[in-house]
Design a protein around this motif. Structure first.
Motif, mmCIF file in Angstrom:
data_model
loop_
_atom_site.group_PDB
_atom_site.id
_atom_site.type_symbol
_atom_site.label_atom_id
_atom_site.label_comp_id
_atom_site.label_asym_id
_atom_site.label_seq_id
_atom_site.Cartn_x
_atom_site.Cartn_y
_atom_site.Cartn_z
ATOM 1 N N ALA A 358 0.828 -1.206 0.000
ATOM 2 C CA ALA A 358 0.000 0.000 0.000
ATOM 3 C C ALA A 358 0.865 1.258 0.000
ATOM 4 C CB ALA A 358 -0.928 -0.002 1.217
ATOM 5 N N MET A 359 1.923 1.266 0.796
ATOM 6 C CA MET A 359 2.798 2.441 0.869
ATOM 7 C C MET A 359 3.483 2.700 -0.470
ATOM 8 S SD MET A 359 2.510 3.752 3.893
ATOM 9 C CE MET A 359 3.950 4.795 4.016
ATOM 10 N N SER A 360 3.856 1.640 -1.150
ATOM 11 C CA SER A 360 4.462 1.794 -2.474
ATOM 12 C C SER A 360 3.482 2.436 -3.451
ATOM 13 C CB SER A 360 4.910 0.424 -2.998
ATOM 14 O OG SER A 360 5.420 0.521 -4.310
ATOM 15 N N LEU A 361 2.201 2.014 -3.383
ATOM 16 C CA LEU A 361 1.179 2.619 -4.240
ATOM 17 C C LEU A 361 0.981 4.094 -3.923
ATOM 18 C CD1 LEU A 361 -1.785 0.073 -4.533
ATOM 19 C CD2 LEU A 361 -0.302 0.892 -6.360
ATOM 20 N N ILE A 362 0.960 4.415 -2.649
ATOM 21 C CA ILE A 362 0.767 5.813 -2.242
ATOM 22 C C ILE A 362 1.911 6.679 -2.751
ATOM 23 C CG2 ILE A 362 0.701 7.367 -0.235
ATOM 24 C CD1 ILE A 362 -0.743 5.091 1.276
ATOM 25 N N LYS A 363 3.130 6.206 -2.605
ATOM 26 C CA LYS A 363 4.295 6.977 -3.073
ATOM 27 C C LYS A 363 4.249 7.179 -4.573
ATOM 28 C CE LYS A 363 7.322 5.527 0.698
ATOM 29 N NZ LYS A 363 8.480 4.675 1.096
ATOM 30 N N ASN A 364 3.912 6.137 -5.321
ATOM 31 C CA ASN A 364 3.797 6.268 -6.775
ATOM 32 C C ASN A 364 2.692 7.237 -7.162
ATOM 33 O OD1 ASN A 364 5.878 4.476 -7.262
ATOM 34 N ND2 ASN A 364 4.517 2.697 -7.413
ATOM 35 N N GLY A 365 1.586 7.195 -6.415
ATOM 36 C CA GLY A 365 0.476 8.109 -6.686
ATOM 37 C C GLY A 365 0.854 9.548 -6.462
ATOM 38 N N ARG A 366 1.637 9.794 -5.437
ATOM 39 C CA ARG A 366 2.062 11.169 -5.130
ATOM 40 C C ARG A 366 3.019 11.701 -6.173
ATOM 41 N NH1 ARG A 366 2.949 10.310 1.385
ATOM 42 N NH2 ARG A 366 0.756 10.647 2.000
ATOM 43 N N ARG A 367 3.894 10.816 -6.692
ATOM 44 C CA ARG A 367 4.840 11.269 -7.702
ATOM 45 C C ARG A 367 4.146 11.680 -8.998
ATOM 46 N NH1 ARG A 367 8.616 7.230 -5.694
ATOM 47 N NH2 ARG A 367 7.768 5.660 -7.099
ATOM 48 N N LYS A 368 2.976 11.071 -9.262
ATOM 49 C CA LYS A 368 2.266 11.371 -10.506
ATOM 50 C C LYS A 368 1.399 12.616 -10.407
ATOM 51 C CE LYS A 368 2.102 6.509 -11.900
ATOM 52 N NZ LYS A 368 1.238 5.329 -12.115
#
Length: 369
Positions: A358-368
């Protein structure tokens, strides 16, 4: 960080969600975790007790209902979408996680359409309808059993195990005896049939007392009956002169497990995740109407590994249950072997694995963004 966890209806869906919420809070005390469910589900009672906010949507299950109820439930899909849209607009979460049950469907789907990171967790070896649909659209899928991996798209499906709440592992034994008014020098059997009880287990346990009269001063019982059967089962224990405590519902599951030498229960994925993490010898009675017979497959796996006995629901009679209880009481070596086998199947780190994803998804979402 704002996390929405959607789903419930039963403890099997809800408690893994609570374990995930606990892991988020453990990593970041400022994390805001909000649950989404229905007013009729178990979540309406449990979540406020756990200290998390909950938002309600209008939603009903469709599978296994009468034609009229199916039409009504289908109409409520529109209302569910309206409620879910409003919640997403107000909360603007960093991620939405579905943990199963019909109340997770609309909000996870709408979150994905709004480009909010989404993922689901599947507890069972045979995925339910909601998760089978959501698995096609979410970014990540976490599963409990290897057998369910093939039900979801490759490349985004991860075998994590079933998250359990940390406090399940921390029940203090002596305090737990006092909590349930039990004696600390007696062999203790903990019986429960899920959050609403199981009538076949309740009836068989009462009948089993007739075959255990010679052990009346050596075995005590902690029995969660469900509201429906509570009064009758409590009276049956009283008439049999059996020692122990009977309750309609037990909120303090960590403490209940702590005092248990043997567990008698259904074979839902969350229950088995807790039992195996603790290494409790068990007598499993699979719910016969579970989708795809997944509870039977769950129980068979534990039996084959030497971690549990299994009694099919149509064979659940007092004599059979008493025989298993007596064998476990009399054979300490067998209990020790079952404990080792059970612990070998446990995955106490499952919650950590789910939150890593989940944390990996959140970080990727923020970068986009």
């Amino acid at each position: 960080m704002k996390v929405v966890i959607a789903g419930g209806g039963t403890g099997g869906h809800l408690f893994p969600g609570l374990a995930i919420a606990e892991e988020f809070k453990k990593r970041d005390g400022d994390s805001e975790v909000i649950f989404v469910g229905t007013e009729n589900g178990i979540e309406a009672k449990i979540i406020p007790r756990e200290g998390y906010p909950i938002k309600f949507i209008r939603s009903e299950g469709i599978v296994g209902k009468s034609l009229f109820k199916m039409i009504k439930a289908t109409a409520e899909l529109v209302l569910s979408a309206i409620d879910s849209s409003r919640i997403l607009k107000v909360l603007s979460p960093d991620i939405v996680i579905g943990v199963g049950g019909y109340s997770s469907g609309a909000i996870v789907l709408l979150a994905g359409l709004r480009s909010i990171p989404t993922m689901i967790h599947e507890q069972n070896s045979v995925p339910g309808l909601t998760n089978r649909i959501l698995g096609k659209v979410v970014k990540r899928v976490c599963v409990t059993y290897y057998e369910s991996v093939s039900s979801f798209p490759m490349g985004k499906t991860f075998l994590t195990g079933n998250p359990i709440r940390g406090k399940i592992l921390k029940g203090e034994k002596e305090a737990s005896y006092r909590l349930f008014s039990l004696l600390d020098d007696m062999f203790t059997v903990f019986i429960f049939g899920g959050s609403s009880g199981a009538r076949s287990i309740n009836r068989a346990m009462v009948d089993a007392l007739n075959y255990l009269t010679d052990l009346r001063d050596k075995i005590q019982f902690l029995h969660q009956t469900g509201e429906r059967d509570f009064e009758g089962i409590r009276e049956a224990y009283r008439k049999a002169g059996a020692k122990g405590t009977v309750a309609p519902f037990i909120y303090q599951m960590a403490e209940a497990y702590a005092v248990a030498d043997v567990v008698v229960s259904r074979a839902g994925a969350t229950t088995l995740a807790e039992i195996t993490a603790l290494g409790k010898p068990a007598i499993l009675v699979p719910y016969p109407y579970a989708a795809g017979r997944h509870q039977e497959f769950n129980a068979l796996k534990l039996r084959e590994m030497g971690a549990a006995f299994m009694i099919r629901d149509d064979e659940m009679r007092g004599e059979n249950l008493a025989k298993n209880i007596r064998e476990l009481y009399e054979n300490e070596a067998l209990r020790a072997e079952m404990q080792r086998s059970s612990q070998g199947l446990g995955r106490p780190d499952a919650g950590s694995k789910v939150v890593d994803i989940a944390m990996s998804l959140i970080k990727n979402g923020r970068r986009k963004t």
